[in-house]
Design a protein around this motif. Structure first.
Motif, mmCIF file in Angstrom:
data_model
loop_
_atom_site.group_PDB
_atom_site.id
_atom_site.type_symbol
_atom_site.label_atom_id
_atom_site.label_comp_id
_atom_site.label_asym_id
_atom_site.label_seq_id
_atom_site.Cartn_x
_atom_site.Cartn_y
_atom_site.Cartn_z
ATOM 1 N N LEU A 93 0.829 -1.208 0.000
ATOM 2 C CA LEU A 93 0.000 0.000 0.000
ATOM 3 C C LEU A 93 0.863 1.257 0.000
ATOM 4 C CD1 LEU A 93 -2.813 -1.105 2.470
ATOM 5 C CD2 LEU A 93 -2.876 -1.071 -0.032
ATOM 6 N N ARG A 94 1.959 1.242 0.734
ATOM 7 C CA ARG A 94 2.863 2.401 0.719
ATOM 8 C C ARG A 94 3.481 2.590 -0.657
ATOM 9 N NH1 ARG A 94 4.113 0.811 6.187
ATOM 10 N NH2 ARG A 94 5.685 -0.651 5.406
ATOM 11 N N GLN A 95 3.856 1.483 -1.300
ATOM 12 C CA GLN A 95 4.459 1.552 -2.624
ATOM 13 C C GLN A 95 3.478 2.126 -3.643
ATOM 14 O OE1 GLN A 95 6.634 -1.956 -4.171
ATOM 15 N NE2 GLN A 95 5.284 -1.840 -5.963
ATOM 16 N N VAL A 96 2.230 1.623 -3.597
ATOM 17 C CA VAL A 96 1.215 2.101 -4.542
ATOM 18 C C VAL A 96 0.899 3.569 -4.297
ATOM 19 C CG1 VAL A 96 -1.189 1.845 -5.260
ATOM 20 C CG2 VAL A 96 0.231 -0.179 -4.905
ATOM 21 N N GLN A 97 0.799 3.960 -3.017
ATOM 22 C CA GLN A 97 0.507 5.348 -2.697
ATOM 23 C C GLN A 97 1.609 6.262 -3.216
ATOM 24 O OE1 GLN A 97 0.336 6.259 1.515
ATOM 25 N NE2 GLN A 97 -1.139 7.899 1.172
ATOM 26 N N ALA A 98 2.859 5.842 -3.070
ATOM 27 C CA ALA A 98 3.969 6.656 -3.550
ATOM 28 C C ALA A 98 3.948 6.765 -5.073
ATOM 29 C CB ALA A 98 5.299 6.047 -3.087
ATOM 30 N N GLU A 99 3.660 5.649 -5.758
ATOM 31 C CA GLU A 99 3.604 5.673 -7.220
ATOM 32 C C GLU A 99 2.458 6.540 -7.714
ATOM 33 O OE1 GLU A 99 3.312 1.588 -8.213
ATOM 34 O OE2 GLU A 99 5.454 1.159 -7.894
ATOM 35 N N ASN A 100 1.307 6.440 -7.070
ATOM 36 C CA ASN A 100 0.158 7.245 -7.469
ATOM 37 C C ASN A 100 0.410 8.726 -7.217
ATOM 38 O OD1 ASN A 100 -1.248 5.010 -8.281
ATOM 39 N ND2 ASN A 100 -2.396 4.793 -6.385
ATOM 40 N N ARG A 154 3.294 10.218 -7.432
ATOM 41 C CA ARG A 154 4.192 10.716 -8.472
ATOM 42 C C ARG A 154 3.475 10.887 -9.801
ATOM 43 N NH1 ARG A 154 7.834 7.002 -6.078
ATOM 44 N NH2 ARG A 154 7.389 5.463 -7.709
ATOM 45 N N GLU A 155 2.522 9.959 -10.089
ATOM 46 C CA GLU A 155 1.865 9.947 -11.393
ATOM 47 C C GLU A 155 0.532 10.647 -11.400
ATOM 48 O OE1 GLU A 155 1.653 5.910 -12.643
ATOM 49 O OE2 GLU A 155 3.790 5.529 -12.359
ATOM 50 N N GLY A 156 0.039 11.026 -10.205
ATOM 51 C CA GLY A 156 -1.256 11.717 -10.147
ATOM 52 C C GLY A 156 -2.436 10.814 -10.397
ATOM 53 N N LYS A 157 -2.297 9.516 -10.139
ATOM 54 C CA LYS A 157 -3.378 8.566 -10.371
ATOM 55 C C LYS A 157 -4.190 8.397 -9.101
ATOM 56 C CE LYS A 157 -0.958 5.895 -13.914
ATOM 57 N NZ LYS A 157 -0.441 4.554 -14.283
ATOM 58 N N GLY A 158 -5.456 7.995 -9.287
ATOM 59 C CA GLY A 158 -6.324 7.811 -8.130
ATOM 60 C C GLY A 158 -6.581 6.373 -7.776
ATOM 61 N N CYS A 159 -6.344 5.431 -8.696
ATOM 62 C CA CYS A 159 -6.650 4.016 -8.450
ATOM 63 C C CYS A 159 -5.591 3.419 -7.541
ATOM 64 C CB CYS A 159 -6.723 3.248 -9.766
ATOM 65 S SG CYS A 159 -7.170 1.525 -9.570
ATOM 66 N N PRO A 160 -5.964 2.842 -6.399
ATOM 67 C CA PRO A 160 -4.989 2.378 -5.437
ATOM 68 C C PRO A 160 -4.240 1.118 -5.831
ATOM 69 C CG PRO A 160 -7.178 1.888 -4.641
ATOM 70 C CD PRO A 160 -7.343 2.715 -5.877
ATOM 71 N N LEU A 161 -4.799 0.286 -6.713
ATOM 72 C CA LEU A 161 -4.115 -0.942 -7.103
ATOM 73 C C LEU A 161 -4.329 -1.209 -8.576
ATOM 74 C CD1 LEU A 161 -4.899 -3.352 -4.142
ATOM 75 C CD2 LEU A 161 -2.695 -2.416 -4.722
#
Length: 236
Positions: free
Chosen positions: A220-227, A229-236
């Motif tokens: 979850l931390r990894q996905v949150q960090a990636e989102n 950076r990319e401005g995405k809203g989908c968590p997975l």
């Protein structure tokens, strides 16, 4: 809200959580934290064993419980609708448990309220999970609970088959699709698998334990960090 009703609601809110802060209680009751402090103090004077203090949080003392409460008509309706929806989108074991729990709720309702709930015109057509997907979901969920390594036969988005050994971390519901979040031992990375693309699933005779960098919290931390950076809203 009358003060008596507020005190009753306060007891139920504290009862329903391991620790409740005054700020959270004040928000739920739509009063000030100072009012919460005063109400809790009054309850403690009356013998209600609430532990904790201002700035920390409140909870009931160990071993304390209250008798079962009667549901309001709206609460019973909400539970009935939630159960009808859940039964279409849960695995067989949880769907059965949800129905049994709702039956117990109905059994303690007054006759008129029970009839109203049973005849409520909010229906859920049987368009939920396919039986094979529901059975697979149950295996995934139980394996995540028992921390059992699984072997999956999987088809990716392009229809390419693969067999993976995975550590199931959690199941996520996306409205019509369930996915399994897992640490893939085959790829040595986090992966997400759609339950409806799993062609076969087998429990392997071994369990897994948390390792740094391979837990659900890490994912979850990894996905949150990636989102972020990319401005995405989908968590997975």
């Amino acid at each position: 809200m009358r003060r008596a009703d507020r005190l009753f609601a306060l007891v139920q809110l504290i009862r329903g959580r391991r620790l409740s802060t005054a700020a959270w209680l004040a928000q739920r009751l739509e009063v000030s934290p100072r009012t919460v402090y005063r109400d809790v103090a009054d309850l403690q004077v009356q013998g209600v064993p609430i532990e904790g203090e201002a700035g920390v949080g409140y909870r009931f003392g160990r071993g304390f419980d209250l008798p079962p409460l009667m549901f309001t008509a709206d609460e019973a309706r909400a539970l009935a609708v939630a159960t009808r929806i859940a039964q279409q989108w849960l695995d067989p074991a949880l769907a059965l448990a949800a129905g049994d729990a709702m039956s117990r709720v109905l059994s303690v309702l007054p006759g008129v309220v029970r009839t109203e709930v049973e005849k409520m015109p909010l229906l859920v057509p049987p368009l939920g999970l396919k039986p094979a997907v529901a059975r697979a979901l149950q295996v995934l969920r139980e394996a995540a609970q028992t921390r059992t390594v699984l072997e999956l036969d999987y088809l990716d988005v392009n229809g390419q088959p693969s067999t993976r050994a995975v550590r199931p971390l959690g199941c996520f519901f996306w409205g019509k699709v369930w996915t399994l979040a897992a640490w893939c031992e085959t790829r040595q990375a986090f992966r997400s698998f759609r339950a409806d693309r799993i062609q076969g699933v087998r429990a392997l005779p071994r369990r897994f334990v948390d390792e740094p960098g391979k837990t659900l919290a890490d994912l979850l931390r990894q996905v949150q960090a990636e989102n972020g950076r990319e401005g995405k809203g989908c968590p997975l």
